[in-house]
Design a protein around this motif. Structure first.
Motif, PDB file in Angstrom:
ATOM      1  N   SER A   1       0.845  -1.190   0.000  1.00  0.00           N
ATOM      2  CA  SER A   1       0.000   0.000   0.000  1.00  0.00           C
ATOM      3  C   SER A   1       0.882   1.242   0.000  1.00  0.00           C
ATOM      4  N   ASP A   2       0.459   2.253  -0.714  1.00  0.00           N
ATOM      5  CA  ASP A   2       1.253   3.474  -0.841  1.00  0.00           C
ATOM      6  C   ASP A   2       1.030   4.354   0.387  1.00  0.00           C
ATOM      7  N   GLN A   3       2.077   4.526   1.173  1.00  0.00           N
ATOM      8  CA  GLN A   3       1.979   5.284   2.424  1.00  0.00           C
ATOM      9  C   GLN A   3       2.634   6.659   2.312  1.00  0.00           C
ATOM     10  N   ARG A   4       2.964   7.082   1.104  1.00  0.00           N
ATOM     11  CA  ARG A   4       3.596   8.407   0.934  1.00  0.00           C
ATOM     12  C   ARG A   4       2.586   9.532   1.113  1.00  0.00           C
ATOM     13  N   PRO A   5       3.052  10.653   1.667  1.00  0.00           N
ATOM     14  CA  PRO A   5       4.367  10.891   2.271  1.00  0.00           C
ATOM     15  C   PRO A   5       4.508  10.085   3.558  1.00  0.00           C
ATOM     16  N   LEU A   6       5.670   9.493   3.747  1.00  0.00           N
ATOM     17  CA  LEU A   6       5.865   8.586   4.867  1.00  0.00           C
ATOM     18  C   LEU A   6       5.833   9.335   6.191  1.00  0.00           C
ATOM     19  N   PRO A   7       5.018   8.883   7.132  1.00  0.00           N
ATOM     20  CA  PRO A   7       5.130   9.404   8.497  1.00  0.00           C
ATOM     21  C   PRO A   7       6.367   8.791   9.157  1.00  0.00           C
ATOM     22  N   ASP A   8       6.724   9.314  10.310  1.00  0.00           N
ATOM     23  CA  ASP A   8       7.879   8.741  11.019  1.00  0.00           C
ATOM     24  C   ASP A   8       7.665   7.261  11.297  1.00  0.00           C
ATOM     25  N   THR A   9       6.464   6.895  11.741  1.00  0.00           N
ATOM     26  CA  THR A   9       6.165   5.498  12.064  1.00  0.00           C
ATOM     27  C   THR A   9       4.877   5.065  11.372  1.00  0.00           C
ATOM     28  N   LEU A  10       4.802   3.785  11.104  1.00  0.00           N
ATOM     29  CA  LEU A  10       3.604   3.167  10.566  1.00  0.00           C
ATOM     30  C   LEU A  10       3.109   2.137  11.569  1.00  0.00           C
ATOM     31  N   PRO A  11       1.813   1.847  11.613  1.00  0.00           N
ATOM     32  CA  PRO A  11       1.289   0.889  12.596  1.00  0.00           C
ATOM     33  C   PRO A  11       1.761  -0.534  12.287  1.00  0.00           C
ATOM     34  N   SER A  12       2.080  -1.279  13.334  1.00  0.00           N
ATOM     35  CA  SER A  12       2.511  -2.664  13.152  1.00  0.00           C
ATOM     36  C   SER A  12       1.405  -3.515  12.541  1.00  0.00           C
ATOM     37  N   SER A  13       0.154  -3.078  12.679  1.00  0.00           N
ATOM     38  CA  SER A  13      -0.962  -3.819  12.098  1.00  0.00           C
ATOM     39  C   SER A  13      -0.866  -3.908  10.574  1.00  0.00           C
ATOM     40  N   LEU A  14      -0.090  -3.017   9.968  1.00  0.00           N
ATOM     41  CA  LEU A  14       0.091  -3.047   8.519  1.00  0.00           C
ATOM     42  C   LEU A  14       0.737  -4.357   8.073  1.00  0.00           C
ATOM     43  N   LEU A  15       1.517  -4.960   8.971  1.00  0.00           N
ATOM     44  CA  LEU A  15       2.196  -6.209   8.625  1.00  0.00           C
ATOM     45  C   LEU A  15       1.222  -7.378   8.485  1.00  0.00           C
ATOM     46  N   SER A  16       0.032  -7.245   9.033  1.00  0.00           N
ATOM     47  CA  SER A  16      -0.930  -8.338   8.886  1.00  0.00           C
ATOM     48  C   SER A  16      -1.319  -8.534   7.427  1.00  0.00           C
ATOM     49  N   THR A  17      -1.254  -7.469   6.634  1.00  0.00           N
ATOM     50  CA  THR A  17      -1.556  -7.578   5.203  1.00  0.00           C
ATOM     51  C   THR A  17      -0.300  -7.607   4.341  1.00  0.00           C
ATOM     52  N   GLU A  18       0.792  -7.017   4.813  1.00  0.00           N
ATOM     53  CA  GLU A  18       1.997  -6.905   3.992  1.00  0.00           C
ATOM     54  C   GLU A  18       3.109  -7.865   4.407  1.00  0.00           C
ATOM     55  N   GLY A  19       2.970  -8.482   5.585  1.00  0.00           N
ATOM     56  CA  GLY A  19       4.061  -9.277   6.132  1.00  0.00           C
ATOM     57  C   GLY A  19       4.508 -10.422   5.245  1.00  0.00           C
ATOM     58  N   ALA A  20       3.568 -11.137   4.633  1.00  0.00           N
ATOM     59  CA  ALA A  20       3.931 -12.285   3.795  1.00  0.00           C
ATOM     60  C   ALA A  20       4.747 -11.842   2.593  1.00  0.00           C
ATOM     61  N   SER A  21       4.362 -10.748   1.985  1.00  0.00           N
ATOM     62  CA  SER A  21       5.093 -10.237   0.832  1.00  0.00           C
ATOM     63  C   SER A  21       6.489  -9.772   1.230  1.00  0.00           C
ATOM     64  N   LEU A  22       6.570  -9.074   2.367  1.00  0.00           N
ATOM     65  CA  LEU A  22       7.868  -8.612   2.854  1.00  0.00           C
ATOM     66  C   LEU A  22       8.780  -9.786   3.203  1.00  0.00           C
ATOM     67  N   TYR A  23       8.192 -10.861   3.762  1.00  0.00           N
ATOM     68  CA  TYR A  23       9.006 -12.030   4.119  1.00  0.00           C
ATOM     69  C   TYR A  23       9.575 -12.704   2.869  1.00  0.00           C
ATOM     70  N   PHE A  24       8.792 -12.767   1.805  1.00  0.00           N
ATOM     71  CA  PHE A  24       9.285 -13.347   0.557  1.00  0.00           C
ATOM     72  C   PHE A  24      10.498 -12.568   0.061  1.00  0.00           C
ATOM     73  N   VAL A  25      10.412 -11.244   0.099  1.00  0.00           N
ATOM     74  CA  VAL A  25      11.533 -10.420  -0.361  1.00  0.00           C
ATOM     75  C   VAL A  25      12.720 -10.574   0.581  1.00  0.00           C
TER      76      VAL A  25
END
Length: 375
Positions: free
Chosen positions: A13-37
């Motif tokens: 998901s496009d989070q720009r402009p990036l805040p200093d921090t993003l919620p850890s809950s974002l990993l529930s949808t993006e974590g699998a893709s990030l782990y593959f990379v």
């Protein structure tokens, strides 16, 4: 590789402009893709240390094959290595004259992953400690990265040397009949510092030449700071990044923010009268902190690493700087080869999802006590 029937990796998901921090809950949808990379990056990092050569290389098509299965680069099914990008060990270093793989471009249909490894050589260490900041220097005849602000000289030197080959690969693959639409750039440690700078150059290049049809995301694991506040502010506007530091990892905390003291008499001199002996640094945005309490296994044991024990520095570094990332991200795909276990009596459970695998160097038992020690 798929997760719940979805082909990995998929665009973030496009989070720009990036805040200093993003919620850890974002990993529930993006974590699998990030782990593959991340696993693609980890495989490259492990392979690169075995692939040094005396043959001068800058960029090679594909990847060198040794003919020995335990020494070849592992890539996911259906993926191919478009090109391997090399760096030499410097004059006066232990391995002077050797060339080492530093980055690789992998391709499958509409996806590209560019991986950048971490510190492995003496020259890499010198690059880490070359933390003077300046505008990005260019080698004669090379295309510009056009980095804003002032950036880490050691990271910038590597990024500018890699950039011509990376840019050429982008141009070829994006313009190919396959029609690449999703690009990841990923780095760990030193590689995350270099990938921070490369991802900015890549995103501005794609915007200028390809418009919005190509989505780029940067995965920065254990990322050191790469530039000053001016660089970070512009980066946050341009790059869709995930900055992932483990809570007790030291590397994402350096060079220190807001300023890093220079040392004029160090092996890599960093102190000058020009700046009063201080170099300005700021972390980029998009941070999702990987906390020990959220580890999928032995979370309480991981929490013990908040205390650094001077006699266990090697194990502390291995756990906090490498295994922590693999362990944390593995929960999003249920991978049993997760490097999560620090305590245990033996390795009988290794390989199973419920048992998991040990971090390298663990378990570590001295008498009746296991490291990390109870506080």
């Amino acid at each position: 590789m798929t997760n719940a029937g979805v082909l990995l990796p998929y665009p973030l998901s496009d989070q720009r402009p990036l805040p200093d921090t993003l919620p850890s809950s974002l990993l529930s949808t993006e974590g699998a893709s990030l782990y593959f990379v991340w696993k693609t990056l980890l495989n490259f990092n492990l392979w690169a240390g075995c692939a040094a050569t005396n043959t001068p290389h800058t960029v090679t098509p594909g990847v060198p094959v040794t003919g020995e299965s335990d020494k070849d680069l592992l890539v996911a099914k259906g993926w191919t290595v478009h090109s391997t990008h090399w760096q030499p060990d410097g004059a006066g270093t232990e391995h002077n004259g050797l060339y080492w793989p530093f980055a690789a471009v992998l391709h499958k249909a509409g996806d590209v992953i560019i991986v950048v490894r971490g510190t492995q050589t003496q020259q890499d260490v010198m690059s880490d400690f070359n933390y003077n900041t300046s505008t990005a220097s260019l080698q004669p005849g090379q295309p510009a990265l056009n980095l804003p602000g002032n950036v880490h000289q050691g990271f910038a030197a590597i990024a500018t040397s890699l950039w011509p080959g990376v840019q050429a690969a982008l141009h070829e693959l994006v313009a190919s009949p396959a029609g690449v639409s999703n690009v990841y750039v990923a780095g760990h440690s030193l590689g995350a510092g270099v990938a921070t700078l490369l991802s900015y150059g890549m995103q501005t290049y794609l915007q200028q030449h390809e418009g919005p049809k190509v989505q780029l995301a940067a995965l920065l694991m254990a990322p050191p700071n790469a530039g000053d506040a001016a660089f970070a502010a512009q980066f946050n506007k341009v790059v869709n990044a995930r900055r992932l530091p483990f809570s007790f990892d030291v590397i994402p905390q350096v060079p220190c923010s807001p300023s890093m003291v220079g040392c004029a008499d160090a092996t890599v001199p960093t102190g000058t009268d020009q700046n009063g002996g201080l170099w300005q640094y700021s972390p980029v945005g998009g941070t999702i902190a990987l906390e020990a309490a959220r580890m999928p296994q032995q979370a309480a044991v991981w929490g013990l690493l908040k205390q650094i024990h001077p006699c266990q520095m090697k194990r502390f570094a291995e756990a906090t700087h490498v295994c922590s990332y693999n362990c944390y991200m593995s929960q999003f795909v249920g991978d049993g080869n997760n490097m999560c276990r620090l305590w245990g009596q033996d390795s009988k459970e290794e390989g199973s999802i419920t048992g998991g695998t040990f971090c390298s160097g663990f378990p570590a038992t001295e008498g009746r006590h296991q490291y990390p020690y109870l506080l």
